[in-house]
Design a protein around this motif. Structure first.
Motif, PDB file in Angstrom:
ATOM      1  N   TYR A 138       0.883  -1.314  -0.062  1.00  0.00           N
ATOM      2  CA  TYR A 138       0.180  -0.073  -0.047  1.00  0.00           C
ATOM      3  C   TYR A 138       0.786   1.350  -0.033  1.00  0.00           C
ATOM      4  CZ  TYR A 138      -3.529  -3.385   1.841  1.00  0.00           C
ATOM      5  OH  TYR A 138      -4.561  -4.341   1.936  1.00  0.00           O
ATOM      6  N   MET A 139       0.874   2.114  -0.810  1.00  0.00           N
ATOM      7  CA  MET A 139       1.595   3.300  -0.945  1.00  0.00           C
ATOM      8  C   MET A 139       0.157   4.688  -1.054  1.00  0.00           C
ATOM      9  SD  MET A 139       4.552   4.894  -3.105  1.00  0.00           S
ATOM     10  CE  MET A 139       5.979   3.944  -2.260  1.00  0.00           C
ATOM     11  N   PRO A 140      -0.091   4.935   0.032  1.00  0.00           N
ATOM     12  CA  PRO A 140      -1.085   6.103  -0.050  1.00  0.00           C
ATOM     13  C   PRO A 140      -0.882   7.149  -0.504  1.00  0.00           C
ATOM     14  CG  PRO A 140      -0.655   5.537   2.133  1.00  0.00           C
ATOM     15  CD  PRO A 140      -0.149   4.419   1.393  1.00  0.00           C
ATOM     16  N   GLY A 141      -1.733   7.910  -0.809  1.00  0.00           N
ATOM     17  CA  GLY A 141      -1.543   9.564  -1.319  1.00  0.00           C
ATOM     18  C   GLY A 141      -1.001  10.186  -0.098  1.00  0.00           C
ATOM     19  N   PHE A 142      -0.066  11.232  -0.253  1.00  0.00           N
ATOM     20  CA  PHE A 142       0.416  12.074   0.778  1.00  0.00           C
ATOM     21  C   PHE A 142       1.375  11.270   1.876  1.00  0.00           C
ATOM     22  CE2 PHE A 142      -3.572  13.870  -0.277  1.00  0.00           C
ATOM     23  CZ  PHE A 142      -3.181  15.075  -1.012  1.00  0.00           C
ATOM     24  N   LYS A 143       1.003  10.063   2.150  1.00  0.00           N
ATOM     25  CA  LYS A 143       1.944   9.531   3.175  1.00  0.00           C
ATOM     26  C   LYS A 143       2.948   8.126   2.775  1.00  0.00           C
ATOM     27  CE  LYS A 143      -1.838  10.741   6.460  1.00  0.00           C
ATOM     28  NZ  LYS A 143      -2.955  10.456   7.529  1.00  0.00           N
ATOM     29  N   GLY A 144       2.716   7.877   1.860  1.00  0.00           N
ATOM     30  CA  GLY A 144       3.389   6.593   1.230  1.00  0.00           C
ATOM     31  C   GLY A 144       4.991   6.575   1.317  1.00  0.00           C
ATOM     32  N   GLY A 240      -3.343  -2.740 -13.670  1.00  0.00           N
ATOM     33  CA  GLY A 240      -3.940  -4.154 -14.258  1.00  0.00           C
ATOM     34  C   GLY A 240      -2.617  -4.689 -14.930  1.00  0.00           C
ATOM     35  N   SER A 241      -1.696  -3.722 -15.391  1.00  0.00           N
ATOM     36  CA  SER A 241      -0.375  -3.931 -15.894  1.00  0.00           C
ATOM     37  C   SER A 241       0.698  -4.645 -14.992  1.00  0.00           C
ATOM     38  CB  SER A 241       0.165  -2.720 -16.361  1.00  0.00           C
ATOM     39  OG  SER A 241       0.463  -1.685 -15.408  1.00  0.00           O
ATOM     40  N   ALA A 242       1.420  -5.499 -15.488  1.00  0.00           N
ATOM     41  CA  ALA A 242       2.304  -6.123 -14.503  1.00  0.00           C
ATOM     42  C   ALA A 242       4.012  -6.213 -14.996  1.00  0.00           C
ATOM     43  CB  ALA A 242       2.001  -7.794 -14.713  1.00  0.00           C
ATOM     44  N   LEU A 243       4.584  -6.099 -13.905  1.00  0.00           N
ATOM     45  CA  LEU A 243       6.098  -5.997 -14.073  1.00  0.00           C
ATOM     46  C   LEU A 243       6.818  -7.363 -13.623  1.00  0.00           C
ATOM     47  CD1 LEU A 243       8.642  -4.235 -14.780  1.00  0.00           C
ATOM     48  CD2 LEU A 243       8.524  -3.530 -12.371  1.00  0.00           C
ATOM     49  N   PHE A 244       7.299  -8.020 -14.358  1.00  0.00           N
ATOM     50  CA  PHE A 244       8.241  -9.102 -13.943  1.00  0.00           C
ATOM     51  C   PHE A 244       9.632  -8.594 -14.132  1.00  0.00           C
ATOM     52  CE2 PHE A 244       4.245 -11.027 -15.586  1.00  0.00           C
ATOM     53  CZ  PHE A 244       4.157 -12.344 -14.839  1.00  0.00           C
ATOM     54  N   PHE A 245      10.300  -8.655 -12.886  1.00  0.00           N
ATOM     55  CA  PHE A 245      11.422  -8.473 -12.739  1.00  0.00           C
ATOM     56  C   PHE A 245      12.354  -9.195 -11.972  1.00  0.00           C
ATOM     57  CE2 PHE A 245       9.451  -6.598  -9.243  1.00  0.00           C
ATOM     58  CZ  PHE A 245      10.427  -6.371  -8.262  1.00  0.00           C
ATOM     59  N   ASP A 246      13.681  -9.409 -12.416  1.00  0.00           N
ATOM     60  CA  ASP A 246      14.675 -10.354 -11.907  1.00  0.00           C
ATOM     61  C   ASP A 246      15.235  -9.903 -10.480  1.00  0.00           C
ATOM     62  OD1 ASP A 246      17.089 -12.489 -12.843  1.00  0.00           O
ATOM     63  OD2 ASP A 246      17.872 -10.752 -11.366  1.00  0.00           O
ATOM     64  N   SER A 247      15.522 -10.867  -9.778  1.00  0.00           N
ATOM     65  CA  SER A 247      15.440 -11.013  -8.344  1.00  0.00           C
ATOM     66  C   SER A 247      16.630 -10.070  -7.967  1.00  0.00           C
ATOM     67  CB  SER A 247      15.557 -12.237  -7.472  1.00  0.00           C
ATOM     68  OG  SER A 247      16.872 -12.948  -8.134  1.00  0.00           O
ATOM     69  N   ASN A 248      17.674  -9.848  -8.896  1.00  0.00           N
ATOM     70  CA  ASN A 248      18.967  -9.299  -8.586  1.00  0.00           C
ATOM     71  C   ASN A 248      18.868  -7.884  -9.039  1.00  0.00           C
ATOM     72  OD1 ASN A 248      21.548  -9.208  -7.314  1.00  0.00           O
ATOM     73  ND2 ASN A 248      22.486  -9.220  -9.316  1.00  0.00           N
ATOM     74  N   ILE A 249      17.883  -7.282  -9.812  1.00  0.00           N
ATOM     75  CA  ILE A 249      17.941  -5.863 -10.361  1.00  0.00           C
ATOM     76  C   ILE A 249      17.816  -5.010  -9.294  1.00  0.00           C
ATOM     77  CG2 ILE A 249      15.632  -5.583 -10.736  1.00  0.00           C
ATOM     78  CD1 ILE A 249      16.226  -4.593 -13.532  1.00  0.00           C
ATOM     79  N   LEU A 250      18.728  -3.880  -9.585  1.00  0.00           N
ATOM     80  CA  LEU A 250      18.788  -2.652  -8.550  1.00  0.00           C
ATOM     81  C   LEU A 250      17.567  -1.881  -8.772  1.00  0.00           C
ATOM     82  CD1 LEU A 250      20.679  -1.937  -6.344  1.00  0.00           C
ATOM     83  CD2 LEU A 250      21.533  -0.139  -8.106  1.00  0.00           C
ATOM     84  N   HIS A 251      16.712  -1.767  -7.678  1.00  0.00           N
ATOM     85  CA  HIS A 251      15.278  -1.135  -7.794  1.00  0.00           C
ATOM     86  C   HIS A 251      15.045  -0.179  -6.589  1.00  0.00           C
ATOM     87  CE1 HIS A 251      14.394  -4.812  -5.811  1.00  0.00           C
ATOM     88  NE2 HIS A 251      13.228  -4.330  -5.526  1.00  0.00           N
ATOM     89  N   GLY A 252      14.391   0.542  -6.707  1.00  0.00           N
ATOM     90  CA  GLY A 252      13.930   1.484  -5.524  1.00  0.00           C
ATOM     91  C   GLY A 252      12.470   2.443  -6.094  1.00  0.00           C
ATOM     92  N   SER A 253      12.168   3.305  -4.892  1.00  0.00           N
ATOM     93  CA  SER A 253      11.124   4.056  -5.230  1.00  0.00           C
ATOM     94  C   SER A 253      11.154   5.314  -4.239  1.00  0.00           C
ATOM     95  CB  SER A 253       9.655   3.246  -5.080  1.00  0.00           C
ATOM     96  OG  SER A 253       9.517   2.736  -3.850  1.00  0.00           O
ATOM     97  N   GLY A 254      10.580   6.259  -4.525  1.00  0.00           N
ATOM     98  CA  GLY A 254      10.557   7.302  -3.994  1.00  0.00           C
ATOM     99  C   GLY A 254       9.324   7.591  -3.156  1.00  0.00           C
ATOM    100  N   ASN A 255       9.262   8.634  -2.242  1.00  0.00           N
ATOM    101  CA  ASN A 255       7.905   8.780  -1.312  1.00  0.00           C
ATOM    102  C   ASN A 255       6.954   9.234  -2.464  1.00  0.00           C
ATOM    103  OD1 ASN A 255       9.377   8.124   0.726  1.00  0.00           O
ATOM    104  ND2 ASN A 255       9.656  10.329   1.411  1.00  0.00           N
ATOM    105  N   ASN A 256       5.755   8.897  -2.011  1.00  0.00           N
ATOM    106  CA  ASN A 256       4.408   9.337  -2.529  1.00  0.00           C
ATOM    107  C   ASN A 256       3.873  10.505  -1.823  1.00  0.00           C
ATOM    108  OD1 ASN A 256       2.252   9.819  -4.227  1.00  0.00           O
ATOM    109  ND2 ASN A 256       1.131   7.920  -3.501  1.00  0.00           N
TER     110      ASN A 256
END
Length: 300
Positions: A138-144, A240-256
């Motif tokens: 869950y990444m809610p608006g304003f607080k995720g 409804g879209s899906a992302l398949f990604f390798d277990s070793n790929i470098l990834h991250g996300s910013g705050n929402n």
């Protein structure tokens, strides 16, 4: 390559003293062929090169609505208030993730066996698969709150005992992913490099790392070097879209900080030929709700 206390060879040593290094990956990204499943040869080759592939419209709008309502139900279920599988945001105390969700939801349990998902996982890994982990995020608006740059495999190897990066994750969007609401970022091609991390694993590290990961994260110098070499792609698209990604790929996300929530179903498939051992850099395995140890192959 080093040896564990049990004599098992460790091709990806991490959580080390001293200066961590960048190691060449010794395992394939794609283990199967175009004839093994629904992914065509061009998409499979792209997945091999980039470490990820996107399936637009994997779920229909009606299915998205059904799964979204299931996420709402789970987050409001009073029976789960004190359940260890529910991870809350460090600051807001809102629900961040719910793990082991296929055991809590009948329709998500059906989803992990859906040919649209399962057949792609089998094809990429070139074998039967089992569930290493399931969760809803869950990444809610304003607080995720976001996730810092990391490789999932580094943690799964160090703390769960996954021998090699022969695992693939499937992230299914239940909300529209915009460039500005904390969408997942990946470094294409980075899956071919294993980034060692420094330091020891604290006892019961998962209790803190699932809220904010501090152990098992790459150095800023290594993140900078990988970004310079590979660049950064971002997963955007309709619900409804899906992302398949390798277990070793470098990834991250910013705050929402936008009003628009970003929620997804996250399924991790591991090859039955890559079953977990004892942790490579932790005192004991994490609980089963985070790292499943039922290696029974999934069937439709």
């Amino acid at each position: 390559m080093t040896l564990m206390d049990t004599g098992v060879a460790d091709a990806y040593p991490t959580r080390i003293p001293g200066n961590p290094e960048l190691l060449d990956r010794t395992d394939p990204t794609v283990w199967g062929a175009a004839s093994d499943g629904p992914i065509d040869a061009a998409t499979l080759a792209s997945h091999d090169a980039k470490g990820y592939s996107i399936v637009e419209g994997l779920l229909s709008p009606a299915e998205v609505q059904a799964y979204w309502q299931e996420l709402v139900r789970l987050s409001a279920d009073p029976a789960l208030n004190a359940d260890e599988r529910v991870i809350r945001e460090k600051q807001s105390r809102g629900v961040r993730s719910i793990f082991d969700v296929h055991r809590l939801s009948e329709i998500i349990d059906e989803l992990v066996r859906d040919p649209r998902v399962l057949d792609r996982a089998r094809q990429i890994l070139g074998s039967d698969v089992y569930l290493h982990q399931t969760r809803v995020n869950y990444m809610p608006g304003f607080k995720g709150a976001g996730f810092y740059w990391h490789s999932d495999f580094e943690t799964w190897h160090a703390e769960d005992g996954m021998p090699s990066p022969r695992a693939v994750s499937c992230s299914i969007a239940l909300t529209d992913n915009y460039p500005f609401n904390g969408g997942l970022m990946v470094m294409p091609g980075s899956q071919r490099t294993f980034i060692q991390c420094a330091g020891e694993t604290p006892e019961d590290n998962y209790k803190n790392s699932l809220k904010e990961q501090k152990t098992g994260v790459p150095s800023e110098d290594h993140v900078t070097a990988m970004a310079a070499e590979h660049g950064i792609d971002q997963f955007t698209g309709q619900a409804g879209s899906a992302l398949f990604f390798d277990s070793n790929i470098l990834h991250g996300s910013g705050n929402n900080i936008t009003p628009y929530p970003r929620s997804n179903i996250f399924l991790v498939f591991n090859s039955v030929e890559n079953a977990l051992l004892q942790p490579f850099a932790a005192g004991k395995p994490r609980p089963d709700f985070i790292a499943g140890r039922d290696f029974t192959p999934l069937r439709r």
